[in-house]
Design a protein around this motif. Sequence first.
Motif, PDB file in Angstrom:
ATOM      1  N   ILE A  27       0.369  -1.180  -0.541  1.00 31.25           N
ATOM      2  CA  ILE A  27       0.119  -0.793  -0.048  1.00 31.25           C
ATOM      3  C   ILE A  27       0.682   1.414   0.137  1.00 31.25           C
ATOM      4  O   ILE A  27       0.637   1.855  -0.207  1.00 31.25           O
ATOM      5  N   ALA A  28       2.379   1.318   0.535  1.00 35.30           N
ATOM      6  CA  ALA A  28       2.879   2.277   0.809  1.00 35.30           C
ATOM      7  C   ALA A  28       3.644   2.363  -0.458  1.00 35.30           C
ATOM      8  O   ALA A  28       3.417   3.699  -1.587  1.00 35.30           O
ATOM      9  N   THR A  29       3.785   1.521  -1.531  1.00 33.13           N
ATOM     10  CA  THR A  29       4.048   1.859  -2.600  1.00 33.13           C
ATOM     11  C   THR A  29       3.430   2.229  -3.563  1.00 33.13           C
ATOM     12  O   THR A  29       3.815   2.873  -4.707  1.00 33.13           O
ATOM     13  N   VAL A  30       2.512   2.325  -3.437  1.00 31.82           N
ATOM     14  CA  VAL A  30       0.834   2.215  -4.183  1.00 31.82           C
ATOM     15  C   VAL A  30       0.655   4.195  -4.096  1.00 31.82           C
ATOM     16  O   VAL A  30       0.839   4.840  -4.524  1.00 31.82           O
ATOM     17  N   LEU A  31       0.859   3.777  -2.695  1.00 29.81           N
ATOM     18  CA  LEU A  31       0.371   6.106  -1.762  1.00 29.81           C
ATOM     19  C   LEU A  31       2.050   6.355  -2.951  1.00 29.81           C
ATOM     20  O   LEU A  31       1.343   7.590  -3.824  1.00 29.81           O
ATOM     21  N   GLN A  32       2.885   5.790  -3.085  1.00 22.60           N
ATOM     22  CA  GLN A  32       4.155   6.606  -3.575  1.00 22.60           C
ATOM     23  C   GLN A  32       4.274   6.860  -4.688  1.00 22.60           C
ATOM     24  O   GLN A  32       4.345   7.622  -5.849  1.00 22.60           O
ATOM     25  N   THR A  33       3.831   5.486  -5.895  1.00 23.74           N
ATOM     26  CA  THR A  33       3.355   5.800  -7.125  1.00 23.74           C
ATOM     27  C   THR A  33       2.537   6.396  -7.781  1.00 23.74           C
ATOM     28  O   THR A  33       2.225   7.625  -8.592  1.00 23.74           O
ATOM     29  N   SER A  34       1.598   6.202  -7.282  1.00 16.06           N
ATOM     30  CA  SER A  34       0.005   7.284  -7.280  1.00 16.06           C
ATOM     31  C   SER A  34       1.180   9.089  -7.142  1.00 16.06           C
ATOM     32  O   SER A  34       0.449   9.805  -8.153  1.00 16.06           O
ATOM     33  N   GLY A  35       1.387   8.733  -6.109  1.00 16.94           N
ATOM     34  CA  GLY A  35       2.028  10.325  -5.918  1.00 16.94           C
ATOM     35  C   GLY A  35       2.993  11.030  -6.963  1.00 16.94           C
ATOM     36  O   GLY A  35       2.527  12.307  -6.859  1.00 16.94           O
ATOM     37  N   GLU A  36       3.859  10.020  -7.506  1.00 19.73           N
ATOM     38  CA  GLU A  36       4.611  10.271  -8.308  1.00 19.73           C
ATOM     39  C   GLU A  36       4.375  10.285  -9.621  1.00 19.73           C
ATOM     40  O   GLU A  36       3.916  11.548 -10.975  1.00 19.73           O
ATOM     41  N   ALA A  37       3.026  10.139 -10.005  1.00 24.15           N
ATOM     42  CA  ALA A  37       2.132   9.874 -11.293  1.00 24.15           C
ATOM     43  C   ALA A  37       1.178  11.032 -11.457  1.00 24.15           C
ATOM     44  O   ALA A  37       1.700  11.999 -12.252  1.00 24.15           O
ATOM     45  N   LEU A  38       0.514  11.536  -9.918  1.00 17.37           N
ATOM     46  CA  LEU A  38       0.116  12.872  -9.611  1.00 17.37           C
ATOM     47  C   LEU A  38       1.196  14.380 -10.212  1.00 17.37           C
ATOM     48  O   LEU A  38       0.092  15.501 -10.436  1.00 17.37           O
ATOM     49  N   GLU A  39       1.707  13.462  -9.398  1.00 17.80           N
ATOM     50  CA  GLU A  39       3.061  15.065  -9.464  1.00 17.80           C
ATOM     51  C   GLU A  39       3.411  14.698 -11.726  1.00 17.80           C
ATOM     52  O   GLU A  39       3.891  16.679 -11.341  1.00 17.80           O
ATOM     53  N   GLU A  40       3.854  13.816 -12.346  1.00 14.56           N
ATOM     54  CA  GLU A  40       4.223  14.315 -13.048  1.00 14.56           C
ATOM     55  C   GLU A  40       2.727  15.215 -14.081  1.00 14.56           C
ATOM     56  O   GLU A  40       3.259  15.490 -15.057  1.00 14.56           O
ATOM     57  N   LEU A  41       1.517  14.499 -13.632  1.00 16.78           N
ATOM     58  CA  LEU A  41       0.808  15.368 -14.217  1.00 16.78           C
ATOM     59  C   LEU A  41       0.631  16.403 -14.272  1.00 16.78           C
ATOM     60  O   LEU A  41       0.199  17.271 -15.173  1.00 16.78           O
ATOM     61  N   ARG A  42       0.373  17.329 -12.658  1.00 16.27           N
ATOM     62  CA  ARG A  42       0.239  18.305 -12.505  1.00 16.27           C
ATOM     63  C   ARG A  42       1.400  19.067 -13.770  1.00 16.27           C
ATOM     64  O   ARG A  42       1.066  20.384 -13.680  1.00 16.27           O
ATOM     65  N   ARG A  43       2.832  18.640 -13.330  1.00 16.29           N
ATOM     66  CA  ARG A  43       3.626  19.677 -14.108  1.00 16.29           C
ATOM     67  C   ARG A  43       3.668  19.134 -15.803  1.00 16.29           C
ATOM     68  O   ARG A  43       3.331  20.993 -16.323  1.00 16.29           O
ATOM     69  N   MET A  44       2.381  18.396 -15.949  1.00 17.09           N
ATOM     70  CA  MET A  44       2.165  18.678 -17.713  1.00 17.09           C
ATOM     71  C   MET A  44       1.532  19.474 -17.701  1.00 17.09           C
ATOM     72  O   MET A  44       1.259  19.988 -19.236  1.00 17.09           O
ATOM     73  N   LEU A  45       0.334  19.850 -16.335  1.00 24.73           N
ATOM     74  CA  LEU A  45      -1.084  20.955 -16.571  1.00 24.73           C
ATOM     75  C   LEU A  45       0.099  21.487 -16.260  1.00 24.73           C
ATOM     76  O   LEU A  45      -1.005  22.666 -17.207  1.00 24.73           O
TER      77      LEU A  45
END
Length: 442
Positions: A268-286
């Motif tokens: 679950i910790a890996t899921v949270l970390q991975t989803s957070g990284e994905a959101l960070e990259e998506l926000r950078r693109m936006l």
Amino acid sequence: MAAESRAAGKPAQWIRRSPLGYRAGHARTDPAATRYAGRWRMRGAAALNGLRRFGARHHLLVDLGLAVATGTVSLLIGTQQPPAGVRPFDAMAVALTCVATASLVARQFLPVTVTVFYCAVWALYVHLGYWAVVNSPGVLLALYTVAALRPPRITAAMAAFGCGVWLYATPTTPVVALAQAVVWMAVVTRFGYNTQLFEQRGVELARLADRLAAEQEDKARRAVVEERLRIARELHDVVAHHMSVVSVQAGLAQYVLDNDRDTARSSIATVLQTSGEALEELRRMLAVLRPGAESTSEDGRAPGEPYAPAPGLARLDDLVERVRGAGVPVTVAVTGQPRRLAPGLDTCVYRVVQESLTNVLKHAAPAGVSITLAYGDDRLTVRVVDDGRRRGGIEPRRVSSGQGINGMRERARLYGGTLTAGPHPEGGFEVALVVPTPDSTG
């Protein structure tokens, strides 16, 4: 002289002129004079363009005005005292003059016909004993129209015909008459031909301008398509990889939730970390695509705080650890002298490795993967090879028909590299990327 110049508020050098302007070494520019000259040039150009537009729209009215002006000049010349032995300017002369000049109204529709008709009337006018000077301006106007609207060979024929009529109408010695005819016809035809060239260049420039506008529009359209493809590749890389890791870790957490809570917490910790990284990259693109996005703080950043840099080989260890946590054993080998790559190329290499590992997660987990980075003198070779083991045994994998491999090839081509992907001879699947690095620094 200097005192008078200073008294007038101007430097003495401005007064020293040559026939061509200010003397060399003493050229000074008066700002006010420059502004005035620029205004007059702009006004003159605007007036000239206005006249050209008016003439193009109302050419019949313009021709009527020129015919009236030419006839008026001819009639005024006819009222002058003619030379001795010349027939007086009577009603017949007025009638012939009016008929000849009236034909000039149709000069742009039938230039050759009008020229022949005018010369014939003028020859008749001279034959009846009238003063030849009276109707000579119309001949030049008619010949100018032929030179401006017809090919050079027709213009040459009409000029020769005009020279013959001019020789017949000129009451001087043949040599003088021939010289006058040749000079006047040559000057008029040259002006007419220059007008024709100017019109042709205008048409050509208009065609080139339309072509340039079409090419620019097509270039802008291609740029939009390429940008959309680039964004689609970025979204694919970010979403596909991170969601694949999230899916694997979430499934593992669900599977061991009742029996191994520590493993479930780690997943679950890996899921949270991975989803957070994905959101960070998506926000950078936006933030790049949406104006004003940098000023928002909905992601917890302070206003104006920059996003993390685009991922590169510096984050390769984090990527490998995340994939290992999803149950895929990964080994990394580096040969040659590692060096820093250009930002775009660095991101390209990272995305290719990321996409290759994502494909392993989706199609060949828990197959083992080996990553090799070989730094050469002027190129970098990256190989990602999996051994092809599936839960059901050894199974070679075909090249995917999705957009992942196509996106990797486009990335490699963008930086002058090549990418190959296909079954490995010893089983499994291999992705090989070769990119030039001539300008990389250590």
